[in-house]
Write an enzyme that holds these catalytic residues in place. Structure first.
Site, PDB file in Angstrom:
ATOM      1  N   GLU A  56      -2.848  43.805  58.831  1.00 14.82           N
ATOM      2  CA  GLU A  56      -2.320  43.354  57.540  1.00 14.82           C
ATOM      3  C   GLU A  56      -1.847  44.564  56.727  1.00 14.82           C
ATOM      4  O   GLU A  56      -0.780  44.559  56.134  1.00 14.82           O
ATOM      5  CB  GLU A  56      -3.418  42.589  56.812  1.00 14.82           C
ATOM      6  N   ARG A  78     -16.565  42.925  70.733  1.00 13.38           N
ATOM      7  CA  ARG A  78     -17.218  41.665  71.125  1.00 13.38           C
ATOM      8  C   ARG A  78     -16.655  41.111  72.420  1.00 13.38           C
ATOM      9  O   ARG A  78     -17.311  40.303  73.089  1.00 13.38           O
ATOM     10  CB  ARG A  78     -17.162  40.665  69.964  1.00 13.38           C
TER      11      ARG A  78
HETATM   12  P1  AMP Z   1      -5.974  39.445  65.852  1.00  9.37           P
HETATM   13  O1  AMP Z   1      -5.381  40.692  66.407  1.00  9.37           O
HETATM   14  O2  AMP Z   1      -5.469  39.113  64.481  1.00  9.37           O
HETATM   15  O3  AMP Z   1      -5.839  38.272  66.815  1.00  9.37           O
HETATM   16  O4  AMP Z   1      -7.529  39.714  65.634  1.00  9.37           O
HETATM   17  C1  AMP Z   1      -8.433  39.553  66.673  1.00  9.37           C
HETATM   18  C2  AMP Z   1      -9.562  40.549  66.606  1.00  9.37           C
HETATM   19  O5  AMP Z   1     -10.107  40.658  65.290  1.00  9.37           O
HETATM   20  C3  AMP Z   1     -10.688  40.090  67.512  1.00  9.37           C
HETATM   21  O6  AMP Z   1     -11.185  41.212  68.211  1.00  9.37           O
HETATM   22  C4  AMP Z   1     -11.709  39.482  66.583  1.00  9.37           C
HETATM   23  O7  AMP Z   1     -13.011  39.809  66.984  1.00  9.37           O
HETATM   24  C5  AMP Z   1     -11.384  40.041  65.189  1.00  9.37           C
HETATM   25  N1  AMP Z   1     -11.271  38.985  64.149  1.00  9.37           N
HETATM   26  C6  AMP Z   1     -10.134  38.650  63.484  1.00  9.37           C
HETATM   27  N2  AMP Z   1     -10.352  37.678  62.586  1.00  9.37           N
HETATM   28  C7  AMP Z   1     -11.668  37.369  62.703  1.00  9.37           C
HETATM   29  C8  AMP Z   1     -12.513  36.394  62.046  1.00  9.37           C
HETATM   30  N3  AMP Z   1     -12.062  35.550  61.106  1.00  9.37           N
HETATM   31  N4  AMP Z   1     -13.815  36.340  62.417  1.00  9.37           N
HETATM   32  C9  AMP Z   1     -14.288  37.177  63.381  1.00  9.37           C
HETATM   33  N5  AMP Z   1     -13.549  38.098  64.014  1.00  9.37           N
HETATM   34  C10 AMP Z   1     -12.257  38.200  63.690  1.00  9.37           C
END
Ligand code: AMP
Length: 173
Positions: free
Chosen positions: A95, A58
Site C-alpha cells: 500500500e 506463515r
Molecule cells: P497480499 O500480497 O496482499 O496478498 O498479502 C498476503 C500476505 O500478507 C500474506 O503473507 C498474509 O499472511 C499477509 N496478510 C495480508 N492481509 C492479511 C490479513 N488481513 N490478515 C492476516 N494476514 C494478512
C-alpha cells in the site's frame, strides 16, 4: 468437528486501523483443526507436485508440513537478506512502498512442478512475486494454495493464468 473458519480469530485494526487481521494461531493451537486444515490442503493440491514453496513466514508452517506429508521438497521464499547463498529477488508493491522476497538460485531445478503455499491471499502481490521467482528458475507453477482468501480484495486477478485454491473465503472484512 467445527468448521475451520471458527478457529480463525479476527483481530480488528491490526497491524493498523481498518485492517481485519486473520489470526491463525488460534487454529494452530488446536491439533484437530490444524490437522484438518492440512488434510484439506493436501486434497486441494490434486495431482503431482515436486516442490512446495512456502512464503515467509506463515507459509512455512503449512508448506513444510505439506511437503513432509507428500514426500516432496520444501523451499522457503524469504524476506530480503535472510538467505545465505546466491539468491534471486522479486519486488512487489505494498500500500505504501515496496517489499521483496528472495529464493536461492539452486532451489528449484528446471521443469519441476511447484505449488506456492501461504496462509492467506489478500491483494495477491506477495504470491505473484513468488511465482516470478519460481518461473525465473525454470519451475512450472502447478497451483497456488492458501488456507484463507480475502475474496473482496480480488487477489485472484493478479494470479490469473494459474490455478488458485483456498479453503476459507471471506467475502467482506
Ligand atoms: P497480499 O500480497 O496482499 O496478498 O498479502 C498476503 C500476505 O500478507 C500474506 O503473507 C498474509 O499472511 C499477509 N496478510 C495480508 N492481509 C492479511 C490479513 N488481513 N490478515 C492476516 N494476514 C494478512
Amino acid at each position: 468437528m467445527q468448521k475451520l473458519e471458527t478457529f480463525i480469530r479476527n483481530v480488528p485494526d491490526f497491524p493498523k486501523k481498518g485492517i481485519g487481521f486473520k489470526d491463525i494461531t488460534t487454529l494452530l493451537k488446536n491439533p484437530e483443526a490444524f490437522r484438518a486444515s492440512l488434510d484439506a490442503m493436501q486434497k486441494a493440491l490434486q495431482g503431482e507436485v515436486d516442490v512446495i514453496v512456502g512464503i515467509e513466514s506463515r507459509g512455512f508452517i503449512f508448506g513444510a508440513a505439506l511437503a513432509d506429508r507428500l514426500g516432496v521438497a520444501f523451499v522457503p521464499a524469504r524476506k530480503p537478506g535472510k538467505l545465505p547463498a546466491e539468491s534471486l529477488r522479486a519486488e512487489y508493491e505494498l500500500e505504501y512502498g515496496t517489499d521483496a522476497l528472495e529464493i536461492h538460485r539452486d532451489a528449484i531445478t528446471k521443469g519441476l512442478s511447484v505449488a506456492i503455499v501461504d496462509d492467506l491471499l489478500a491483494t495477491g502481490g506477495t504470491a505473484a512475486a513468488t511465482c516470478r521467482l519460481v518461473e525465473e528458475l525454470g519451475g512450472v507453477l502447478h497451483c497456488y494454495l492458501f488456507l484463507i482468501e480475502l475474496s473482496f480484495l480480488n487477489g485472484r486477478e493478479k494470479l490469473k493464468g494459474h490455478r488458485v485454491e483456498s479453503l476459507i473465503q471471506y467475502a467482506g472484512e
